[in-house]
Each structure stands twice: as C-alpha cells, then as structure tokens.
Design a protein around this motif. Sequence first.
Motif, PDB file in Angstrom:
ATOM      1  N   VAL A   5       0.597  -1.207  -0.034  1.00 54.17           N
ATOM      2  CA  VAL A   5       0.077   0.010   0.402  1.00 54.17           C
ATOM      3  C   VAL A   5       1.469   1.096   0.183  1.00 54.17           C
ATOM      4  O   VAL A   5       1.019   2.079  -0.925  1.00 54.17           O
ATOM      5  N   GLY A   6       1.768   0.910   1.098  1.00 56.41           N
ATOM      6  CA  GLY A   6       2.788   2.508   0.461  1.00 56.41           C
ATOM      7  C   GLY A   6       3.447   2.910  -0.354  1.00 56.41           C
ATOM      8  O   GLY A   6       3.827   4.044  -1.079  1.00 56.41           O
ATOM      9  N   ALA A   7       3.645   1.260  -0.748  1.00 52.81           N
ATOM     10  CA  ALA A   7       4.311   1.874  -2.409  1.00 52.81           C
ATOM     11  C   ALA A   7       2.941   2.175  -3.734  1.00 52.81           C
ATOM     12  O   ALA A   7       3.407   2.425  -4.889  1.00 52.81           O
ATOM     13  N   GLY A   8       2.123   1.844  -3.966  1.00 45.69           N
ATOM     14  CA  GLY A   8       1.054   2.821  -4.440  1.00 45.69           C
ATOM     15  C   GLY A   8       0.738   1.374  -5.046  1.00 45.69           C
ATOM     16  O   GLY A   8       0.517   1.540  -6.155  1.00 45.69           O
ATOM     17  N   MET A   9       0.917   0.219  -4.900  1.00 42.87           N
ATOM     18  CA  MET A   9       1.108  -1.064  -6.119  1.00 42.87           C
ATOM     19  C   MET A   9      -0.857  -1.225  -5.582  1.00 42.87           C
ATOM     20  O   MET A   9      -1.092  -2.250  -6.597  1.00 42.87           O
ATOM     21  N   LEU A  10      -1.111  -1.118  -4.911  1.00 41.98           N
ATOM     22  CA  LEU A  10      -2.422  -1.448  -4.029  1.00 41.98           C
ATOM     23  C   LEU A  10      -3.145  -0.759  -3.069  1.00 41.98           C
ATOM     24  O   LEU A  10      -2.341   0.134  -2.146  1.00 41.98           O
ATOM     25  N   PRO A  11      -4.934  -1.134  -3.424  1.00 45.60           N
ATOM     26  CA  PRO A  11      -5.045   0.147  -2.977  1.00 45.60           C
ATOM     27  C   PRO A  11      -5.703  -0.469  -1.022  1.00 45.60           C
ATOM     28  O   PRO A  11      -6.131   0.541  -0.711  1.00 45.60           O
ATOM     29  N   LEU A  12      -6.415  -1.870  -1.285  1.00 40.78           N
ATOM     30  CA  LEU A  12      -5.834  -1.932   0.158  1.00 40.78           C
ATOM     31  C   LEU A  12      -5.097  -3.619   0.483  1.00 40.78           C
ATOM     32  O   LEU A  12      -4.919  -4.598  -0.367  1.00 40.78           O
ATOM     33  N   ALA A  13      -5.211  -3.226   1.430  1.00 45.94           N
ATOM     34  CA  ALA A  13      -4.311  -5.405   1.978  1.00 45.94           C
ATOM     35  C   ALA A  13      -4.679  -5.483   3.811  1.00 45.94           C
ATOM     36  O   ALA A  13      -5.153  -4.226   4.014  1.00 45.94           O
ATOM     37  N   ILE A  14      -4.544  -6.665   4.017  1.00 48.18           N
ATOM     38  CA  ILE A  14      -5.041  -7.175   4.943  1.00 48.18           C
ATOM     39  C   ILE A  14      -3.643  -7.390   5.679  1.00 48.18           C
ATOM     40  O   ILE A  14      -2.969  -7.871   5.298  1.00 48.18           O
ATOM     41  N   TYR A  30       5.576   2.956   9.680  1.00 44.44           N
ATOM     42  CA  TYR A  30       6.887   3.182   8.785  1.00 44.44           C
ATOM     43  C   TYR A  30       6.511   2.988   7.102  1.00 44.44           C
ATOM     44  O   TYR A  30       7.626   3.755   6.238  1.00 44.44           O
ATOM     45  N   CYS A  31       5.984   2.722   6.507  1.00 46.64           N
ATOM     46  CA  CYS A  31       6.102   2.671   5.508  1.00 46.64           C
ATOM     47  C   CYS A  31       4.452   3.429   3.976  1.00 46.64           C
ATOM     48  O   CYS A  31       3.614   4.471   3.446  1.00 46.64           O
ATOM     49  N   GLY A  32       4.026   4.070   5.748  1.00 50.45           N
ATOM     50  CA  GLY A  32       3.615   5.877   5.437  1.00 50.45           C
ATOM     51  C   GLY A  32       1.900   5.387   4.624  1.00 50.45           C
ATOM     52  O   GLY A  32       1.110   5.905   3.214  1.00 50.45           O
ATOM     53  N   ALA A  33       1.135   4.211   5.299  1.00 51.29           N
ATOM     54  CA  ALA A  33       0.469   3.899   4.757  1.00 51.29           C
ATOM     55  C   ALA A  33      -0.897   4.063   5.641  1.00 51.29           C
ATOM     56  O   ALA A  33      -0.197   4.537   7.710  1.00 51.29           O
ATOM     57  N   CYS A  83      -2.651 -18.567  14.075  1.00 51.98           N
ATOM     58  CA  CYS A  83      -2.833 -18.245  16.014  1.00 51.98           C
ATOM     59  C   CYS A  83      -1.829 -17.968  15.695  1.00 51.98           C
ATOM     60  O   CYS A  83      -0.772 -19.027  16.361  1.00 51.98           O
ATOM     61  N   TYR A  84      -1.460 -16.737  16.762  1.00 47.33           N
ATOM     62  CA  TYR A  84      -0.286 -16.754  17.499  1.00 47.33           C
ATOM     63  C   TYR A  84      -0.168 -16.641  18.985  1.00 47.33           C
ATOM     64  O   TYR A  84       0.401 -17.401  19.522  1.00 47.33           O
ATOM     65  N   SER A  85      -1.725 -16.160  18.848  1.00 48.65           N
ATOM     66  CA  SER A  85      -1.764 -15.824  20.516  1.00 48.65           C
ATOM     67  C   SER A  85      -3.016 -15.358  21.016  1.00 48.65           C
ATOM     68  O   SER A  85      -3.828 -14.122  20.104  1.00 48.65           O
ATOM     69  N   TRP A  86      -4.583 -16.719  21.199  1.00 48.00           N
ATOM     70  CA  TRP A  86      -5.672 -16.496  20.724  1.00 48.00           C
ATOM     71  C   TRP A  86      -6.708 -14.988  21.794  1.00 48.00           C
ATOM     72  O   TRP A  86      -7.588 -14.635  21.531  1.00 48.00           O
ATOM     73  N   ALA A  87      -5.807 -14.492  22.361  1.00 50.47           N
ATOM     74  CA  ALA A  87      -6.164 -13.297  23.477  1.00 50.47           C
ATOM     75  C   ALA A  87      -5.521 -12.079  22.558  1.00 50.47           C
ATOM     76  O   ALA A  87      -6.170 -11.010  22.497  1.00 50.47           O
ATOM     77  N   LEU A  88      -4.849 -12.488  21.527  1.00 48.26           N
ATOM     78  CA  LEU A  88      -4.403 -11.279  21.186  1.00 48.26           C
ATOM     79  C   LEU A  88      -4.274 -10.631  19.822  1.00 48.26           C
ATOM     80  O   LEU A  88      -4.689  -9.516  19.018  1.00 48.26           O
ATOM     81  N   ASP A  89      -4.408 -11.764  18.739  1.00 50.32           N
ATOM     82  CA  ASP A  89      -4.604 -11.769  17.151  1.00 50.32           C
ATOM     83  C   ASP A  89      -5.601 -10.458  16.678  1.00 50.32           C
ATOM     84  O   ASP A  89      -6.654 -10.699  16.587  1.00 50.32           O
ATOM     85  N   THR A  90      -5.533  -9.684  16.019  1.00 54.10           N
ATOM     86  CA  THR A  90      -6.420  -8.624  15.704  1.00 54.10           C
ATOM     87  C   THR A  90      -6.854  -8.724  14.101  1.00 54.10           C
ATOM     88  O   THR A  90      -5.312  -8.325  13.636  1.00 54.10           O
ATOM     89  N   LEU A  91      -7.133  -8.589  13.320  1.00 49.33           N
ATOM     90  CA  LEU A  91      -6.888  -8.760  11.752  1.00 49.33           C
ATOM     91  C   LEU A  91      -7.338  -7.052  11.499  1.00 49.33           C
ATOM     92  O   LEU A  91      -7.934  -6.222  12.494  1.00 49.33           O
ATOM     93  N   GLY A  92      -6.322  -6.611  11.140  1.00 48.19           N
ATOM     94  CA  GLY A  92      -6.171  -5.180  10.307  1.00 48.19           C
ATOM     95  C   GLY A  92      -6.180  -4.973   9.044  1.00 48.19           C
ATOM     96  O   GLY A  92      -5.950  -5.427   8.237  1.00 48.19           O
ATOM     97  N   LEU A  93      -6.473  -3.119   8.861  1.00 46.58           N
ATOM     98  CA  LEU A  93      -6.503  -3.183   7.206  1.00 46.58           C
ATOM     99  C   LEU A  93      -5.346  -1.846   6.555  1.00 46.58           C
ATOM    100  O   LEU A  93      -4.954  -1.084   7.752  1.00 46.58           O
ATOM    101  N   PHE A  94      -5.090  -1.787   5.926  1.00 43.80           N
ATOM    102  CA  PHE A  94      -3.869  -1.106   5.708  1.00 43.80           C
ATOM    103  C   PHE A  94      -5.041  -0.485   4.104  1.00 43.80           C
ATOM    104  O   PHE A  94      -5.009  -1.361   3.415  1.00 43.80           O
ATOM    105  N   ALA A  95      -4.596   1.500   3.915  1.00 39.94           N
ATOM    106  CA  ALA A  95      -5.030   1.790   2.514  1.00 39.94           C
ATOM    107  C   ALA A  95      -4.181   2.981   2.425  1.00 39.94           C
ATOM    108  O   ALA A  95      -3.542   3.961   3.775  1.00 39.94           O
ATOM    109  N   ALA A  96      -4.819   4.109   1.521  1.00 41.06           N
ATOM    110  CA  ALA A  96      -4.050   4.919   1.023  1.00 41.06           C
ATOM    111  C   ALA A  96      -4.215   6.465   2.518  1.00 41.06           C
ATOM    112  O   ALA A  96      -3.486   7.001   2.266  1.00 41.06           O
ATOM    113  N   SER A  97      -5.577   6.472   2.529  1.00 43.41           N
ATOM    114  CA  SER A  97      -6.162   7.321   3.034  1.00 43.41           C
ATOM    115  C   SER A  97      -7.075   6.951   4.672  1.00 43.41           C
ATOM    116  O   SER A  97      -7.465   5.894   4.198  1.00 43.41           O
ATOM    117  N   VAL A  98      -7.285   8.056   6.114  1.00 46.54           N
ATOM    118  CA  VAL A  98      -7.450   7.186   6.581  1.00 46.54           C
ATOM    119  C   VAL A  98      -9.562   7.507   6.258  1.00 46.54           C
ATOM    120  O   VAL A  98     -10.728   6.078   6.125  1.00 46.54           O
TER     121      VAL A  98
END
Length: 419
Positions: free
Chosen positions: A139-148, A162-165, A182-197
């Motif tokens: 996303v920071g490189a402008g190759m994709l509009p959305l990443a998980i 670090y990547c400006g996303a 799974c790495y930690s079932w109490a902590l693991d959380t899915l997140g999203l990356f995009a060009a702007s808020v």
Amino acid sequence: MLSLLDLLRRIDAGHISAQSALSHCLDLIEAREYAVRAFTHMDTHAAAAAQGPLRGIAIGVKDIIDVAGMPTGMGSPIYRDNVARADASITAMLRRAGGTPLAKTTTTAFAFLDPTETLNPHNPAHTPGGSSAGSAAAVGAGMLPLAIGTQTGGSVIRPASYCGAAAIKPSFRLLPTVGVKCYSWALDTLGLFAASVPDLAYALAALGERPDLRLPDDRAPDSAAGLRIGLLMQDFAGPPEDDSAAALDAAVKAIEADGAQVTPVSAPESLAAAYNVHGIIQDYESVRALAWEYDAHRDQLPPILGETLDAAQHVPAGAYDEARRTAHQARREAKSFMRGYDALLTFASPGSAPEGLASTGESRFNRLWTLMGVPAVNVPGFRNAAGLPVGVQIVTGFGRDDKALQVAACIENALQKRL
Ligand SMILES: NC(=O)CC(=O)O
C-alpha cells in the motif's frame, strides 16, 4: 498512493471497468515489485466482480491468512507448498463484498519478529517493519489500494507508520480470525491498510458490514472544532525517538489549528501494569498455538522466534492467569479513562523505520492497545528530514471504531493542510 475511493469513483463514472482497475494494479506491481518485494504469490488471472462495495478492488492478503487455492506460507519453510483448501472467513467476506484477493503479502515467520525480505518503499535501505511487512509496503508503494494484516503486538500500526499508509487495528474480534494462523488467541487482531483514512473507513465498513463506519461523504470533517483529544506519551513504554516526537508535535499543532482541544493526560496505573503483562500472555499462548511447529520442526524456526519460544516454555499457568486478571482490570479502567475524550493521540512507532533489515522495529507504543482490544489507527502525513514517513496513533474506546476513524481523518486532513 492508490486510493480505493478514487478507483471506485472512476468505475462508477464509467471511466474504467472493474477488470481494468485490477489490471492497473498488476501493471503497478509489475513496475514496482522488484524494488519492494512485498508479495509471495500473485493471481495474474484474477477476475473482477461486477457488483459489491469493493468491486474492482485488488486486495493483498497477509500470508498467514488462507485464500483458497493459493499457498499460505506463514513466512516459514515448514509450510512450503501448503495450499489452502478454503478461504479464511475474512477472505470469503472480501469476496462477498466484491473485492478480489489478488496477492499474498509477505509476513514475518508466524507473524512474529524475524525480518522478511521486503524493503521500505520510501527507502530500500530501511525495513518496512513487521509483521505485516508486505501489506504495509504494497500500500505504501502504491501497488495496491487495500491490504489485510494482523496485529498481536504492533504488526499493523508500526509498519503502517514506517511505510506511510493509513491503517486500523479495529476493536478486538470486529473481523473474524477464522482461517488465520494463530499466534495468540487473546491478542491476534485483523487489520487493514489503505491510502488514506477515508479509504480505510470505507473498506472497514464494507468488510465489517457496518455502514456507520464510513465517513460522511467519504471525507474528513471540515473542522476539528469541539474534538477533545487526550495527548498520551505512554511513558511506561519508554521515550520516543526524535522523529516520532516531531510527528506528534506536528499533529498536535495541526489539529489545534483546526479547532480541537488537546489536553496532556496520564494513563491510570492499571494500564501501565497491563502493558507489562502483554508479553506473558503472548508467550504463554504462542507456546500452545505453535506447539506442533515447535515440537516437530524446532530446527526450522528462525532465530528470534525459536529463542522466544524456548524461553516461553517456562511461563507458568499461574502467571498467565494473573496476567489475564491484570488485563481485565485495565480494560475496565481504560473505559472510564477514555470516556472524557473523543480519542487519545500518541506515538505510532518509536521513530521512523530502522535502517537495515535486521529488525522490524519495536511494538512498545502499540502492544497495550492490542491487549486492551481497542481501536487504533495509524495516521500518515509526517515525513522526517530524509523523507521517511512517521505516523501518529489514534486510540479510542472499545467499539468506538467510528470515532477513531473520524478523529484520525481530522488529523490526516489537518496535517495535509500544513505539511
Ligand atoms: N505480530 C505482531 O504484532 C508482532 C510485532 O509487533 O511485530
């Protein structure tokens, strides 16, 4: 960067087709991937859906998350040639929304701390961060509009800084982790990356099936007047580097100029106590989540992960149970602490991206919020003197993902007007 909202506007206006929007991303990847190395697998024959809020949107999926028919490598030779039979829930949901899982993005081994081969898109001599390295870099490189991506410590917010996303680690379990290693079932959380808020808000609203998360008119509010922001230094996590201090200062000045009230705050002691037990919970659970890999393939684990799991074998159940009680108490006090503010504003990472690839950086300004299960958003916009991005982090109360996105959009907008 590549805005998903801009692509959708062009599709809706008939200027481009959904399929050509996908092809555009493949062209950008063709031109830039050699310098970033963000991907482990690509579906060059992907077909765009004609319907849905994410129609024509190419999505990068972190390589601990299953996409049917694609390899899920976990960043480890242990899973070489491991092809997923089924979609993870989040993959099925992005397809239902019309999105296209175009590529798998690099991950550190099992989403921990050993570095990937991915390079920072703003300076290849620096890390993109981790563990969601490829998603942030793509996303920071402008190759994709959305990443998980995913976050257990700081693996969404830190690489985004670090990547400006723009990126969000949403409230715990807002997105399902079924089909995610799974790495930690109490902590693991899915997140999203995009060009702007605004792009991020639109995507989370679509994937989370929560239309109220979209920003009105898909844009930042015109003014920050009336916003009450708590400025939190997180002293318990140690001092920031100069770049992060400068980024936070710029964000405060920008949002105050737009009418917000910014008040320095100190967190209750219980939050500092929770910060200190994050590692106990993460270690105790990782030993069990990765028991097969450790017992059957310890020799194929990379150095940092292997040594961490070696030590983590000795965390007693009683310490884990006490740590969970500490975290539970902190969540209760965090709720009342945050009630007085629309959002907390704090550091997103210790500084700009470290030089070299030996480290993906530290999660010390992120891990508490992962443990609290509250929304955290990386707001891009600040660059250091060398041109490297440094984000700032917005945190709100559990379930207030809408407010986190609104305040983050105000700060992003205020920074854009002044930097
Ligand atoms: N998975 C994680 O969040 C670990 C990290 O902070 O790099």
